[in-house]
Design a protein around this motif. Structure first.
Motif, PDB file in Angstrom:
ATOM      1  N   THR A  92       0.791  -0.977  -0.036  1.00 53.98           N
ATOM      2  CA  THR A  92      -0.126  -0.014   0.061  1.00 53.98           C
ATOM      3  C   THR A  92       0.784   1.367  -0.016  1.00 53.98           C
ATOM      4  N   ARG A  93       2.014   1.073   0.694  1.00 59.79           N
ATOM      5  CA  ARG A  93       2.903   2.374   0.650  1.00 59.79           C
ATOM      6  C   ARG A  93       3.803   2.635  -0.525  1.00 59.79           C
ATOM      7  N   ARG A  94       3.674   1.698  -1.443  1.00 60.27           N
ATOM      8  CA  ARG A  94       4.567   1.620  -2.688  1.00 60.27           C
ATOM      9  C   ARG A  94       3.719   1.699  -4.031  1.00 60.27           C
ATOM     10  N   VAL A  95       2.537   2.326  -3.931  1.00 63.47           N
ATOM     11  CA  VAL A  95       1.669   2.575  -4.844  1.00 63.47           C
ATOM     12  C   VAL A  95       1.339   4.052  -5.152  1.00 63.47           C
ATOM     13  N   VAL A  96       0.930   4.475  -6.501  1.00 60.35           N
ATOM     14  CA  VAL A  96       0.642   5.690  -6.730  1.00 60.35           C
ATOM     15  C   VAL A  96      -0.822   5.123  -7.467  1.00 60.35           C
ATOM     16  N   LEU A  97      -1.833   5.657  -6.869  1.00 61.02           N
ATOM     17  CA  LEU A  97      -3.181   5.307  -7.525  1.00 61.02           C
ATOM     18  C   LEU A  97      -3.777   6.346  -8.336  1.00 61.02           C
ATOM     19  N   ILE A  98      -4.322   5.935  -9.515  1.00 58.50           N
ATOM     20  CA  ILE A  98      -5.015   6.803 -10.417  1.00 58.50           C
ATOM     21  C   ILE A  98      -6.220   6.314 -10.748  1.00 58.50           C
ATOM     22  N   ASN A  99      -7.346   7.011 -10.293  1.00 58.02           N
ATOM     23  CA  ASN A  99      -8.820   6.839 -10.292  1.00 58.02           C
ATOM     24  C   ASN A  99      -9.460   7.474 -11.508  1.00 58.02           C
ATOM     25  N   LEU A 100     -10.076   6.521 -12.362  1.00 60.74           N
ATOM     26  CA  LEU A 100     -10.687   6.957 -13.553  1.00 60.74           C
ATOM     27  C   LEU A 100     -12.107   6.692 -13.291  1.00 60.74           C
ATOM     28  N   ASP A 101     -13.160   7.396 -13.727  1.00 60.48           N
ATOM     29  CA  ASP A 101     -14.665   7.285 -13.611  1.00 60.48           C
ATOM     30  C   ASP A 101     -15.282   8.218 -14.556  1.00 60.48           C
ATOM     31  N   ALA A 102     -15.989   7.236 -15.720  1.00 60.23           N
ATOM     32  CA  ALA A 102     -16.670   7.927 -16.703  1.00 60.23           C
ATOM     33  C   ALA A 102     -17.971   8.293 -16.260  1.00 60.23           C
ATOM     34  N   ARG A 103     -18.509   7.902 -15.069  1.00 65.38           N
ATOM     35  CA  ARG A 103     -19.896   7.984 -14.690  1.00 65.38           C
ATOM     36  C   ARG A 103     -21.020   7.636 -15.787  1.00 65.38           C
ATOM     37  N   MET A 104     -20.570   6.583 -16.218  1.00 68.02           N
ATOM     38  CA  MET A 104     -21.636   6.023 -17.319  1.00 68.02           C
ATOM     39  C   MET A 104     -21.683   4.494 -16.899  1.00 68.02           C
ATOM     40  N   GLU A 105     -22.868   3.909 -17.448  1.00 72.26           N
ATOM     41  CA  GLU A 105     -22.898   2.513 -17.262  1.00 72.26           C
ATOM     42  C   GLU A 105     -22.298   1.523 -18.379  1.00 72.26           C
ATOM     43  N   ARG A 106     -22.085   2.303 -19.351  1.00 69.44           N
ATOM     44  CA  ARG A 106     -21.279   1.605 -20.599  1.00 69.44           C
ATOM     45  C   ARG A 106     -20.220   2.708 -21.338  1.00 69.44           C
ATOM     46  N   PRO A 107     -18.952   2.493 -20.342  1.00 67.57           N
ATOM     47  CA  PRO A 107     -17.990   3.815 -20.819  1.00 67.57           C
ATOM     48  C   PRO A 107     -17.610   3.389 -22.201  1.00 67.57           C
ATOM     49  N   GLU A 108     -17.612   2.184 -22.431  1.00 71.67           N
ATOM     50  CA  GLU A 108     -16.600   1.701 -23.648  1.00 71.67           C
ATOM     51  C   GLU A 108     -17.450   2.413 -24.948  1.00 71.67           C
ATOM     52  N   GLU A 109     -18.537   2.784 -24.739  1.00 72.71           N
ATOM     53  CA  GLU A 109     -19.517   3.197 -25.886  1.00 72.71           C
ATOM     54  C   GLU A 109     -19.011   4.938 -26.175  1.00 72.71           C
ATOM     55  N   ARG A 110     -18.077   5.319 -25.167  1.00 74.81           N
ATOM     56  CA  ARG A 110     -17.860   6.616 -25.530  1.00 74.81           C
ATOM     57  C   ARG A 110     -16.880   7.163 -26.788  1.00 74.81           C
ATOM     58  N   VAL A 111     -17.300   8.258 -27.400  1.00 72.81           N
ATOM     59  CA  VAL A 111     -16.647   8.523 -28.770  1.00 72.81           C
ATOM     60  C   VAL A 111     -15.728   9.588 -28.471  1.00 72.81           C
ATOM     61  N   PHE A 112     -14.255   9.245 -29.022  1.00 70.32           N
ATOM     62  CA  PHE A 112     -13.110  10.247 -28.520  1.00 70.32           C
ATOM     63  C   PHE A 112     -12.876  10.935 -29.801  1.00 70.32           C
ATOM     64  N   LYS A 113     -12.509  12.249 -29.518  1.00 67.50           N
ATOM     65  CA  LYS A 113     -12.103  13.046 -30.731  1.00 67.50           C
ATOM     66  C   LYS A 113     -10.916  12.531 -31.359  1.00 67.50           C
ATOM     67  N   ARG A 114     -10.054  11.774 -30.676  1.00 64.54           N
ATOM     68  CA  ARG A 114      -8.779  11.133 -31.515  1.00 64.54           C
ATOM     69  C   ARG A 114      -8.530   9.880 -30.752  1.00 64.54           C
ATOM     70  N   ASP A 115      -7.512   9.174 -31.693  1.00 59.13           N
ATOM     71  CA  ASP A 115      -7.090   8.021 -31.135  1.00 59.13           C
ATOM     72  C   ASP A 115      -5.838   8.400 -30.473  1.00 59.13           C
TER      73      ASP A 115
END
Length: 559
Positions: free
Chosen positions: A372-395
């Motif tokens: 636990t003291r050896r980790v840097v945590l990055i939290n992501l949250d798209a606040r969507m039920e199906r975040p994989e369906e998001r459309v990005f402006k670029r790849d």
């Protein structure tokens, strides 16, 4: 497609092979035709020589093989390989060579820089290398003269049997992009760097990073990196800062004595965890991250990580973790400069450098114990039920690949600016990762980013071992001393105590030996103002108590 052709392994930069006038030649029977030289150049690049071309060279070094002169001949052969710039390297007591894995160019597609891995040198492979680099002669009794032959296999066998007693340089890391040396300078020239043991293998044209960029240049570089990851749904500014820290760590890792693991977590699949990790890996290595499963068994974890460390992987990801991650070996790999790794299929171990960037991904990712003291945590949250369906402006993956040179240069410029402008170091530094904290973390905060360690408290609070410890502290008797055996009797009539000590229960009874080991291991570990303390002995049996230290858990000055 694996490219094993000689341009990738026969010679290194700046050394087109042996120059005819540099060699001393001797008549038949003389055993000293080896080239004089100072060893491998500090930075060398691959050439386009082929084995066939080398074999046609009229003036390769000549070694006339005689059985009784084997030790001397082996010394001569090793020196000839070093002087010719043949890229053979020591990894502790193993002999390895770099191999570049490349794709196939099609049409107008620009081939990306291949990933370079380390492979063990076999006897057959070494015979081939020795035959290509040296003109071997053996006496023909019928003709009464020395005749050309392939390298005698016993020479290769003897070289390999020396196990570390070689003139070949020790290889610490393989990189495919400019990186930072421990002294803060930038390694920008492809080839092997003798001062650091880093092999820079790349065919790309890398611009020179300024020695002393301004803070304004660093801010521009930071904007370029931020623009790359702007589409990711970071929960807090500290999450974005941690993602930037992951990118900078990946490209500067060989120059750092240690670096924490980066954990990328999201509540829902498809949020972009692996994509974010791949961006950092692509910038550092030119390829997506090496992905491993995360086995629960410690021995299997050690095997998997050990295998990729032996191959020289610079970026390692434990993917899609579904349970609280803990590993004593992983803790060692994160904090120590080298770890002992057992060679698969052999009864020997190697002490290997740990200059890789480690990442972990998972939904609602949790870490346990010392990790636990050896980790840097990055939290992501798209606040969507199906975040994989998001459309990005670029790849963003395509952008990372196509703009890799510019983005890596931006990262190096940022770090060099922090060093040259004497940016302030954040105090206190992260324990066990002071070098990382003083450079990566401090540089980002110098430019106005949030603290990448902003989620450190959440990582500790979500530790299941901490939760278990708190429940045990709350259930154990207070205000009096007791033995492990006495607690074993109380468990039978105390439901709260029985639930808290569930992990130590066997067939309805408390395993007092295991519980005693737990008490000894956690003695005086303070949690929310309380600690388990030993209070002497009763009839040679340890007495314990839960002591209230009078500390306020909400007051950081008390801890």
């Amino acid at each position: 497609m694996t490219d094993l052709s000689p341009p990738d392994w026969m010679f290194q930069a700046g050394d087109p092979g042996p120059a005819p006038d540099d060699w001393d030649y001797a008549p038949a029977g003389n055993m000293s035709p080896v080239r004089a030289g100072a060893g491998p150049a500090k930075a060398q690049e691959n050439t386009d020589d082929t084995v066939a071309h080398l074999m046609r060279q009229a003036r390769r070094p000549i070694i006339e093989y005689v059985d009784c002169e084997l030790p001397r001949i082996v010394n001569m052969a090793c020196k000839a390989l070093v002087d010719a710039g043949v890229p053979l390297y020591s990894r502790d007591t193993a002999l390895v060579r770099p191999v570049t894995i490349r794709g196939t160019a099609r049409g107008n597609l620009v081939r990306s820089d291949g990933v370079t891995i380390l492979v063990p040198v076999t006897k057959a492979g070494l015979v081939e290398i020795l035959t290509a680099a040296i003109d071997w002669r053996r006496f023909d009794g019928r003709k009464g003269e020395f005749k050309p032959v392939s390298c005698p296999p016993v020479v290769a066998e003897t070289i390999l049997a020396r196990q570390g007693d070689w003139p070949f340089p020790q290889l610490a890391a393989v990189v495919t992009a400019p990186t930072m040396r421990p002294d803060g300078s930038v390694l920008n020239v492809p080839g092997f760097d003798c001062d650091t043991g880093i092999l820079f293998a790349s065919d790309l044209n890398w611009p020179t990073v300024p020695a002393a960029p301004s803070k304004a240049a660093a801010q521009t570089a930071l904007a370029d990196l931020r623009d790359l990851i702007e589409s990711f749904p970071f929960v807090e500014p500290s999450d974005r800062a941690a993602a930037l820290a992951m990118i900078l760590t990946a490209i500067a890792r060989p120059g750092l004595p240690s670096a924490p693991m980066f954990g990328v977590s999201a509540p829902t699949p498809g949020t972009g965890k692996s994509k974010l990790v791949d961006i950092a890996a692509i910038l550092a290595t030119g390829q997506a991250a090496s992905v491993l499963s995360a086995p629960r068994e410690e021995a299997e974890m050690q095997k998997q990580i050990g295998a990729v460390l032996m191959a020289g992987d610079a970026f390692i990801t434990l993917d899609n973790i579904e349970y609280p991650l803990r590993s004593e070996f992983l803790c060692q790999a994160l904090t120590q400069a080298s770890v002992a790794v057992r060679v698969l299929g052999e009864s020997k171990t190697l002490k290997l450098p740990t200059s890789a960037t480690f990442c972990a991904t998972g939904n609602s990712l949790r870490f346990a114990g010392d990790l636990t003291r050896r980790v840097v945590l990055i939290n992501l949250d798209a606040r969507m039920e199906r975040p994989e369906e998001r459309v990005f402006k670029r790849d963003v993956i395509a952008v990372a690949k196509s703009d890799r040179v510019r983005l890596v240069t931006a990262g190096m410029t940022l770090l060099r600016a922090f060093i040259a402008q004497r940016g302030p170091r954040i105090v206190p530094a992260l324990g066990s990762f002071e070098g990382w904290s003083n450079l990566i973390r401090s540089a980002l905060m110098w430019l106005g980013e949030a603290d990448p360690l902003g989620n450190a408290a959440k990582v500790r609070e979500n530790d299941p071992e901490r939760e278990r410890m708190l429940s045990i502290l709350a259930a154990l008797p207070r205000g009096r001393s007791w033995t492990a055996s006495e607690i074993g009797k109380e468990v039978q009539s105390n439901g709260l105590l029985s639930d808290a000590l569930f992990d130590f229960m066997e067939r309805g009874n408390l395993n007092t030996r295991r519980f005693g080991h737990f008490l000894a291991k956690n003695e005086r570990r303070i949690m929310e103002g309380r600690a388990i303390v030993r209070r002497g002995e009763r009839q040679k049996i340890a007495l314990w108590t839960v002591e209230d230290l009078g500390l306020d858990p909400s007051d950081p000055d008390d801890f």
